[in-house]
Write an enzyme that holds these catalytic residues in place. Structure first.
Site, PDB file in Angstrom:
ATOM      1  N   GLU A 159       0.884  -1.165   0.000  1.00 31.73           N
ATOM      2  CA  GLU A 159       0.000   0.000   0.000  1.00 31.73           C
ATOM      3  C   GLU A 159       0.917   1.209   0.000  1.00 31.73           C
ATOM      4  O   GLU A 159       1.521   1.549   1.019  1.00 31.73           O
ATOM      5  CB  GLU A 159      -0.911  -0.040   1.239  1.00 31.73           C
ATOM      6  CG  GLU A 159      -2.143   0.825   1.096  1.00 31.73           C
ATOM      7  CD  GLU A 159      -1.898   2.261   1.520  1.00 31.73           C
ATOM      8  OE1 GLU A 159      -1.683   3.105   0.608  1.00 31.73           O
ATOM      9  OE2 GLU A 159      -1.899   2.531   2.716  1.00 31.73           O
ATOM     10  N   CYS A 206      -2.355   8.872   3.140  1.00 33.35           N
ATOM     11  CA  CYS A 206      -2.204   8.513   1.727  1.00 33.35           C
ATOM     12  C   CYS A 206      -3.499   8.744   0.968  1.00 33.35           C
ATOM     13  O   CYS A 206      -3.480   8.898  -0.258  1.00 33.35           O
ATOM     14  CB  CYS A 206      -1.745   7.065   1.592  1.00 33.35           C
ATOM     15  SG  CYS A 206      -2.864   5.869   2.357  1.00 33.35           S
TER      16      CYS A 206
END
Length: 491
Positions: free
Chosen positions: A264, A298
């Protein structure tokens, strides 16, 4: 900026957390005997220290996980699920303590910290339920001569590397599915925010997780320690959350032993607002998408792409809302925006804003750093940003909202896709057909359509392009920690 509260955060909270390495159920000081300072971003002062793991410590953790793994895999799924459910219960009962600990070492404002704890705990609950749903398959071979049996087995020893921005949620998002699948783990949290991970490990021990199933290492030598673990043949899984640059390096390391990887990585999320959007709803969503965790996420909206007809009103509205935010120590309940994680993060962001302004962009609010008593950067809105500016091309990871203008749908899609990243995008329009069509055309693993928040333990989280591999959450999350075994049998 708000002044420090008269009642300084309870340093006894940090002192109560075990700060040695957790290996095989034992809390150890580490082979090298060194310690890592943990800072309070709200003041820049040292809170405490944690053990600094060596390569030998990392390999000892692998050995402990390998020894415990077979027994844990043999534990009935329902029993594994009940242990995870107890983790959820304990974390929920101690939510305020975890929130204050997160705020103390991470700096995030208490509303964000409380939200993270609730989100993190939900992964324990969700995967406690998924543990019993690893169903297999049985079918007749097309020729009719035998049966095809398919089952899911735990992949094995898993190395989990987590970042500093969500020290609880990024850990549970990996630990919970790994344990549900029957895997033993080594968690390596960021050295900036290790206390939450150690507190969670102690909670998991209390909930009944056997010794060696969860091991926790902090280290100032992440590269060599993680590399050594990845080159140990007993390690079969790497789950990493962090920058794309580091992710590329780890993928190369993992390739040497063909270790399965879930990544990720970074993002550059476009927040697309069309002329027909409900302005107030778009601004509400923008504040959530941009300022959750102070922009250090993010999933944070990185680029605001606004159609020409609504651009001025949107920019004024966003600037007004950002200007009204109270900035101060995260653990001060009056604060709506806490500090950034460290001095370097503030200086990087300040440099990018100044660079964009020098190229003609207009700062509508903010644009100021404050390092006098902590690591603060004022919530900022900047319009007229050039296409080549770093604010539009690199991950901001802070409370800055750059605005660019488009005219047509095709131009909006092209601008949104003009990046190597593809984690998440946000689209605002009152035309559902257009919204769905644009959502499908944007190259991202996730899209918030008229929503500023998409994260949910029940949904698959992950990106495309340079934003990663695999998915976390949902049923997909547990499958990342499984191997598929096919058995052919005639009866």
């Amino acid at each position: 900026m708000l002044d420090l509260p008269k009642a300084f955060p309870d340093n006894g909270l940090a002192a109560a957390v075990k700060t040695d390495l957790l290996i095989g159920g034992d809390w150890r000081p580490g082979a090298g005997g060194k310690r890592i300072d943990v800072l309070d971003p709200s003041t820049g002062k040292v809170i405490t220290t944690v053990a600094d793991a060596t390569v030998d410590d990392g390999l000892a953790a692998v050995a402990a996980a390998h020894e415990a793994g077979a027994k844990w895999a043999a534990v009935p799924p329902r029993q594994r699920g009940e242990i995870l459910r107890r983790c959820f219960t304990l974390m929920t009962e101690r939510a305020e303590l975890f929130a204050r600990l997160i705020s103390l070492e991470n700096g995030k404002a208490m509303p964000d910290a409380r939200g993270e704890v609730a989100y993190a705990a939900e992964f324990f609950r969700w995967f406690s339920e998924e543990a019993v749903r690893l169903v297999g398959e049985m079918s007749v071979a097309p020729g009719g001569a035998y049966r095809i049996l398919v089952e899911h087995q735990p992949i094995g020893v898993s190395v989990l590397v987590t970042p500093w921005n969500f020290p609880a949620a990024m850990a549970t998002r990996k630990l919970a599915p790994a344990l549900a699948a029957g895997c033993a783990c080594i968690l390596k949290p960021a050295s900036e925010t290790p206390l939450t991970a150690y507190a969670m490990a102690a909670l998991m021990e209390e909930a009944g997780v056997p010794p060696g199933v969860v091991n926790v290492l902090t280290t100032s030598r992440s590269g060599p320690v993680v590399s050594a673990m990845l080159h140990d043949p007993r390690v079969r899984k790497l789950s990493f959350t962090g920058s794309t640059q580091v992710g590329r390096t780890l993928l190369k390391e993992a390739a040497d032993c063909v270790v399965s990887c879930s990544m990720e990585l970074g993002g550059n999320a476009p927040f697309v607002v069309f002329d027909d959007a409900d302005l107030e709803k778009a601004l509400d969503g923008a504040m959530v998408a941009k300022m959750r965790n102070g922009g250090e996420a993010c999933t944070a909206a990185n680029r605001f792409l606004v159609q020409k007809g609504i651009a001025d009103d949107f920019a004024k509205g966003l600037a007004s809302r950002m200007r009204a935010l109270a900035m101060g120590p995260g653990y001060d309940d009056r604060s709506q925006v806490g500090p950034m994680i460290n001095k370097a993060a503030v200086e990087r962001l300040d440099g990018w804003v100044k660079e964009a302004a020098a190229e003609g962009a207009q700062i509508l609010t903010g644009g100021e750093a404050d390092l006098s008593s902590g690591f603060y950067y004022a919530p900022t809105v900047i319009s007229g940003v050039r296409e080549t500016a770093r604010l539009l091309n690199d991950e901001i990871f802070g409370p800055v909202a750059p605005i660019a203008v488009f005219e047509t749908v095709d131009e909006a899609v092209a601008m949104a896709n003009r990046t190597e990243y593809g984690l998440i995008a946000y689209v605002y329009t009152e035309d559902l057909k257009k919204g769905l069509q644009v959502s499908e055309r944007i190259e991202a693993g996730m899209v918030g359509l008229n929503r500023g928040l998409v994260s949910d333990p029940a949904a698959p989280f992950g990106g495309v392009k340079q934003s990663g591999l695999g998915r976390e959450g949902g049923h997909h999350g547990i499958m990342e920690f499984c191997e598929i075994k096919y058995i052919a049998t005639t009866w």
